[in-house]
Design an enzyme around this catalytic site. Structure first.
Site, PDB file in Angstrom:
ATOM      1  N   GLU A   1      -1.568   4.151  11.681  1.00  0.00           N
ATOM      2  CA  GLU A   1      -1.019   3.058  10.867  1.00  0.00           C
ATOM      3  C   GLU A   1       0.510   3.090  10.874  1.00  0.00           C
ATOM      4  O   GLU A   1       1.163   2.060  10.938  1.00  0.00           O
ATOM      5  CB  GLU A   1      -1.527   3.215   9.431  1.00  0.00           C
ATOM      6  CG  GLU A   1      -1.083   2.114   8.494  1.00  0.00           C
ATOM      7  CD  GLU A   1      -1.866   2.139   7.196  1.00  0.00           C
ATOM      8  OE1 GLU A   1      -2.403   3.202   6.832  1.00  0.00           O
ATOM      9  OE2 GLU A   1      -1.931   1.087   6.532  1.00  0.00           O
TER      10      GLU A   1
ATOM     11  N   GLU B   1     -10.848   0.398   2.549  1.00  0.00           N
ATOM     12  CA  GLU B   1     -10.538  -0.986   2.935  1.00  0.00           C
ATOM     13  C   GLU B   1     -11.574  -1.465   3.944  1.00  0.00           C
ATOM     14  O   GLU B   1     -12.532  -2.109   3.586  1.00  0.00           O
ATOM     15  CB  GLU B   1      -9.116  -1.100   3.472  1.00  0.00           C
ATOM     16  CG  GLU B   1      -8.099  -0.889   2.357  1.00  0.00           C
ATOM     17  CD  GLU B   1      -6.710  -1.373   2.704  1.00  0.00           C
ATOM     18  OE1 GLU B   1      -6.512  -2.570   2.925  1.00  0.00           O
ATOM     19  OE2 GLU B   1      -5.799  -0.524   2.736  1.00  0.00           O
TER      20      GLU B   1
HETATM   21  C1  BGC Z   1      -3.838  -2.770   5.578  1.00  0.00           C
HETATM   22  C2  BGC Z   1      -2.996  -3.350   6.655  1.00  0.00           C
HETATM   23  C3  BGC Z   1      -2.807  -4.779   6.272  1.00  0.00           C
HETATM   24  C4  BGC Z   1      -1.944  -4.725   5.057  1.00  0.00           C
HETATM   25  C5  BGC Z   1      -1.403  -6.001   4.574  1.00  0.00           C
HETATM   26  C6  BGC Z   1      -3.006  -2.732   4.359  1.00  0.00           C
HETATM   27  O1  BGC Z   1      -3.562  -2.100   3.302  1.00  0.00           O
HETATM   28  O2  BGC Z   1      -4.386  -1.549   5.926  1.00  0.00           O
HETATM   29  O3  BGC Z   1      -3.226  -3.024   7.912  1.00  0.00           O
HETATM   30  O4  BGC Z   1      -2.397  -5.631   7.235  1.00  0.00           O
HETATM   31  O5  BGC Z   1      -2.556  -4.004   4.019  1.00  0.00           O
HETATM   32  O6  BGC Z   1      -0.158  -5.756   4.232  1.00  0.00           O
END
Ligand code: BGC
Length: 819
Positions: A671, A411
């Protein structure tokens, strides 16, 4: 096109073939790119060379930009020390250009400039083909005393070649030391006569604009060295699915002779972002393969989520990101390698090679946007101090050109919800004004024609959704927050039309229900309705629009938003309150958000604050909030005088809590509260980052309440000192917790350094500094009848009392207060 680049052209080389299938429909499933496939060598990157003559070297500037990332060499020297240039933008709309004074690199007579360009954020594996569909491109213009002396056009020689054979932000870098180095190629003895002419890239229709914000750099003062080096020589059976590594040497020291078949695992004892810089020696053609990981496998058991033998690097949570760096030795004695066009999020580095070699030196270089750190916090609780350090490392790791959600997996995008939740914490920790000014420009660039802000800024191939509640709202929340901390109206002025557009399309498309309910209170333990979040954030957005309209003196617009607020609030009340005006939602987040955003008031608000406190207590003195509830939780408790409960949550060690993850081994913010547990092993691999700063937002509370430094006027020209002291005792103290006895903070505001420090033992001592040209209102907790103020005794009754605090106006100066 910008004036400087009026005649310059973006140049490219279409022989460059990205190593991945650019047209594969699903970015995660791109062939060859799922976990455990390997990083491959390719033909190299597009390299551009131009020879030019000069009569003098004075006053010469290089202006350049790239669709991708670029590194530049002149006459055998790398130019500048910035990395990943020119940074991440929405390339449909904008690429940033950078100016360097290059006089010191030049000769009178013949000169050579070389540029090597990688896919970067333009045509990299996780953004293509959204921005770039073709090879990366480069543009430059050299000006001397205001006159152009060289610029990019088809006469620049080009080839796809060079030491960096493959480079990608997400997958890593393959460098072959046997190929000519860019320093060698950028002197005129290197023959490029056979190279072809550059092609003109006409794909860029956006604007070239001046670089804003801090550059991405190796932050030398934050580099780390190996804390522990383990040499392994195979796998042994331990009864688990994968077995465990066999240790050849446990605490190896550098320089280290690594034998054939051995693997080296380096532990930095701290998760960070950057890359490894190695000094090595070995036979020509030896490939040193580096993998970067956040964790080591803890048992070798699949049931605990392990992906390999105990003690080996755990990388499955990186998902499709390969995150590797390979270096092929030239065999010419000692060689230094560090990547150029990628970065990794990691605590562990694994080095393997087929043959023997010597690892002479190792440094883990910290790479990120070079924001000056402005805040310092210290408390009497070592675990809370660790939490503060973890938060700062999370910020160092994730502020890299854009505020990313996480720096390691596939990401590394500018997820807006995470960024807004963390924005005040970030602004105390470091000067992020320029960084956010740039990112708000990115927000405008990513805004749809209609006005929607995207969930990820800049948008990317895989994330193009928009208008998500509490995510897209970052476009309103961040300018306001930055204004309050830095006092610079221009962030509001620059962004105002864009914010108005955002709100107006919400009204047109969704009436009064607010932005789209999509992620809700992300990762919460209790479900608070997503629609509630939408409606609450909509009212909050409008409140901020009222304030921002007033700040930039647009009274008619303020009036418009006041009226709109009424309607939006009525919608909220109709849908999320009963007929008696009582909240329908019962989760902690329902209450926290309603109180934080002033959706309830008066006695009822106090009642709800009491209920919230009871509810937390009933939940074992634990929170149950997600990304949104959490950043509002402790400040809301303090807003209603419930500081003791805020301390209880801060110092809680049971799951879910901040300190819980520290007990499980966190060195950054995770996370999920339980991304890894000693009891059960690794959390859900589908989404499990060990460097996601969102929950670090509690540090905002430590600055604003525990230490008590809070702006009254934007930019802290006038501020409150409102130290909230931990007064828990008896039943109020959960098992195993001790009260906080000391908090010390200093913050370099734009108006000077503010200090606030308290110690509570038998006495209560408070020290503070109010910088020159500012004033403060001190809300001093009262514990005694007499107060000694800079050595002079006063009776408490001399001061106005508000909620158990003596209210004292302070002019610039240093103060020592004892009770
Ligand atoms: C990210 C999050 C983000 C989210 C949205 C994820 O894959 O890592 O931090 O805000 O997607 O729901």
């Amino acid at each position: 096109m910008n004036k400087i680049f009026r005649n310059a052209k973006f140049i490219t080389n279409s022989d460059y073939d990205p190593y991945f299938d650019i047209n594969a429909s699903n970015w995660v499933k791109r062939p060859r790119l799922y976990q455990h496939t390997d990083l491959v060598s390719s033909d190299g990157l597009p390299v551009f060379i131009k020879d030019f003559a000069l009569k003098s070297t004075e006053n010469t500037s290089l202006y350049f930009s790239a669709l991708g990332c670029v590194d530049i060499f002149i006459n055998g020297k790398r130019v500048g020390s910035d990395e990943m240039k020119p940074g991440c933008t929405n390339f449909h709309k904008r690429a940033l250009y950078i100016e360097y004074d290059i006089s010191e690199y030049l000769n009178v007579g013949g000169n050579r400039i070389l540029a090597v360009v990688s896919s970067g954020w333009y045509v990299g594996r996780n953004v293509a083909p959204y921005y770039g569909k073709n090879a990366p491109a480069f543009i430059a213009c050299i000006m001397q005393n205001g006159k152009k002396v060289c610029e990019t056009d088809e006469t620049w020689k080009t080839d796809v070649c060079g030491q960096i054979r493959t480079a990608d932000i997400w997958d890593g870098e393959y460098r072959d030391g046997r190929e000519p180095d860019y320093t060698e190629m950028s002197v005129d003895s290197f023959n490029c006569d056979e190279w072809k002419n550059s092609e003109i890239a006409n794909c860029f229709t956006g604007e070239l604009s001046e670089f804003v914000g801090p550059q991405v750099r190796v932050r030398d003062n934050l580099n780390l060295t190996a804390e522990k080096i383990t040499v392994t020589d195979g796998i042994k059976y331990n009864g688990s699915d994968y077995g465990e590594i066999s240790i050849a040497e446990e605490n190896a020291k550098l320089p280290l002779k690594v034998k054939k078949g051995q693997t080296v695992i380096i532990d930095l004892a701290q998760e960070m972002v950057g890359w490894a810089k190695i000094k090595v020696k070995g036979a020509r053609g030896t490939i040193i393969k580096m993998r970067f990981a956040e964790f080591l496998n803890d048992s070798g058991e699949i049931s605990r989520g392990n992906d390999g033998p105990k003690g080996s690097v755990y990388t499955v949570n990186l998902r499709s990101a390969l995150a590797k760096a390979y270096y092929v030795l030239s065999g010419k004695g000692e060689e230094i390698y560090r990547p150029t066009f990628t970065f990794f999020g990691y605590r562990y580095v694994e080095l393997t090679a087929e043959g023997e070699y010597e690892l002479i030196d190792f440094v883990s270089e910290t790479v990120g946007s070079d924001t000056k750190e402005t805040g310092r916090l210290e408390t009497s609780d070592e675990l809370v101090n660790k939490l503060i350090s973890n938060t700062i490392w999370g910020q160092r790791s994730n502020y890299l050109s854009i505020p990313t959600d996480c720096p390691q997996r596939d990401e590394r995008f500018g997820w807006t919800g995470d960024a807004q939740a963390f924005s005040i914490t970030a602004a105390y920790n470091a000067d992020v004004s320029g960084f956010m000014k740039k990112w708000m420009q990115d927000a405008r660039d990513a805004q749809s024609d209609e006005g929607a802000y995207s969930d990820v800024i800049p948008r990317s191939q895989c994330c193009r959704s928009e208008n998500a509640a509490a995510w897209a709202d970052a476009g309103i929340i961040i300018p306001y927050n930055m204004y309050m901390i830095y006092g610079d109206k221009s962030i509001i002025e620059d962004h105002y039309t864009s914010m108005e557009k955002y709100i107006s399309q919400l009204v047109i498309n969704y009436g009064m229900s607010g932005p789209i309910p999509r992620y809700g209170d992300w990762l919460a333990y209790d479900y608070c309705k997503n629609e509630f979040i939408s409606s609450a954030y909509f009212v909050h957005d409008i409140d901020l629009m009222i304030k921002m309209s007033e700040i930039i003196e647009k009274e008619d617009r303020a009036e418009y938003y006041r009226k709109l607020r009424e309607k939006a609030y009525n919608y909220f009340a109709e849908n999320f309150m009963d007929e008696d005006g009582k909240l329908l939602g019962q989760t902690q987040t329902d209450k926290v958000i309603s109180l934080a955003f002033n959706l309830i008031s008066g006695d009822y608000a106090k009642e709800i604050a009491d209920e919230l406190e009871k509810q937390i207590k009933k939940n074992g003195s634990r929170l149950s909030t997600g990304f949104l509830g959490t950043y509002n939780l402790c400040p809301t408790l303090s807003k209603y005088g419930k500081d003791n409960m805020a301390y209880t949550l801060l110092m809680q060690r049971k799951e879910p809590s901040w300190l819980y993850s520290i007990d499980q081994g966190a060195t950054t913010i995770w996370e999920r509260w339980n991304s890894y547990t000693l009891e059960k092993g690794f959390g859900d691999v589908g989404m499990n980052s060990f460097n996601h700063y969102a929950y670090g937002s509690v540090v905002e509370w430590i600055y604003r309440y525990a230490a008590g430094i809070e702006p009254i006027e934007a930019g802290f020209k006038k501020f409150a000192l409102q130290p909230r002291v931990d007064t828990r005792k008896g039943a109020e103290l959960p098992d195993g917790q001790k009260p906080m006895t000391h908090v010390k903070a200093s913050f370099d505001s734009v108006n000077g350094t503010i200090e606030s420090e308290w110690t509570k033992d038998k006495k209560f001592t408070y020290k503070c500094t109010v910088p020159k040209g500012t004033s403060a209102v001190l809300y001093l907790p009262v514990f005694a009848k007499k107060i000694t103020f800079n050595g002079k005794q006063h009776s408490v009754s001399e001061f106005k009392n508000e909620n158990g605090c003596a209210v004292i106006k302070l002019n610039a100066g240093k103060y020592l207060i004892e009770q």
